[in-house]
Write a protein that holds these residues in place. Structure first.
Motif, PDB file in Angstrom:
ATOM      1  N   ALA A  13     -36.577  -3.038  13.795  1.00 53.41           N
ATOM      2  CA  ALA A  13     -36.726  -1.568  14.413  1.00 53.41           C
ATOM      3  C   ALA A  13     -35.422  -0.741  13.956  1.00 53.41           C
ATOM      4  CB  ALA A  13     -36.967  -1.865  15.813  1.00 53.41           C
ATOM      5  N   GLU A  14     -34.256  -1.204  14.137  1.00 55.73           N
ATOM      6  CA  GLU A  14     -33.093  -0.397  13.662  1.00 55.73           C
ATOM      7  C   GLU A  14     -33.186   0.061  12.409  1.00 55.73           C
ATOM      8  OE1 GLU A  14     -28.384  -0.984  13.224  1.00 55.73           O
ATOM      9  OE2 GLU A  14     -29.582  -2.650  14.035  1.00 55.73           O
ATOM     10  N   THR A  15     -33.696  -0.854  11.424  1.00 53.98           N
ATOM     11  CA  THR A  15     -33.675  -0.443   9.973  1.00 53.98           C
ATOM     12  C   THR A  15     -34.844   0.602   9.789  1.00 53.98           C
ATOM     13  OG1 THR A  15     -32.952  -2.703   9.433  1.00 53.98           O
ATOM     14  CG2 THR A  15     -34.229  -1.170   7.850  1.00 53.98           C
ATOM     15  N   GLY A  16     -35.852   0.512  10.384  1.00 52.53           N
ATOM     16  CA  GLY A  16     -36.996   1.292  10.310  1.00 52.53           C
ATOM     17  C   GLY A  16     -36.711   2.872  10.878  1.00 52.53           C
ATOM     18  N   PHE A  17     -36.113   2.859  12.016  1.00 51.53           N
ATOM     19  CA  PHE A  17     -35.601   3.994  12.453  1.00 51.53           C
ATOM     20  C   PHE A  17     -34.546   4.746  11.597  1.00 51.53           C
ATOM     21  CE2 PHE A  17     -37.559   2.420  16.538  1.00 51.53           C
ATOM     22  CZ  PHE A  17     -38.299   3.325  16.653  1.00 51.53           C
ATOM     23  N   ARG A  18     -33.537   4.013  11.506  1.00 47.84           N
ATOM     24  CA  ARG A  18     -32.387   4.549  10.453  1.00 47.84           C
ATOM     25  C   ARG A  18     -33.058   5.103   9.188  1.00 47.84           C
ATOM     26  NH1 ARG A  18     -27.346   3.588  11.945  1.00 47.84           N
ATOM     27  NH2 ARG A  18     -26.930   1.664  13.434  1.00 47.84           N
TER      28      ARG A  18
END
Length: 124
Positions: A13-18
């Motif tokens: 999720a972190e990667t996608g939102f970044r």
């Protein structure tokens, strides 16, 4: 990326939102993405990283509907960093933001409950 939050895959999720924020910083949904990025980082117990994301989000998107929530989560992150006094000051600022945005007493009470719960959780 929100689906990854729901499933507990916070790193993905972190990667996608970044990536979303990097590609579409001015998109109407960018403030929401910033909030959920902070949630993903906070869920990994990276309190310093989450505090930075929530602070940046509250400054970058001060008029978004997520701005008060970002201040609340900034306070939660600061509690995680054992910065209780700064967290309490952030919470006080958030109450002002909620009031300015016309939030209801129920929303303010929920905000207070969340903040106090986070204080109690880190004191134990």
């Amino acid at each position: 990326s929100y689906e990854f939050i729901l499933s507990g895959d916070y790193k993905t999720a972190e990667t996608g939102f970044r990536e979303y924020i990097d590609r579409f910083p001015n998109d109407p949904m960018a403030a929401d993405a910033q909030f959920w990025l902070g949630e993903a980082v906070l869920s990994q117990q990276n309190y310093a990283g989450a505090a930075e994301i929530f602070l940046d989000g509250s400054k970058t998107y001060p008029d978004s509907k997520k701005a008060p929530d970002m201040l609340l989560k900034l306070g939660v992150s600061l509690v995680g960093l054992k910065q209780r006094e700064v967290a309490c000051a952030t919470f006080a600022e958030e109450i002002v933001v909620f009031a300015i945005k016309g939030s209801t007493l129920i929303e303010l009470a929920n905000c207070r409950h969340t903040f106090l719960h986070s204080l109690a959780a880190f004191e134990n």
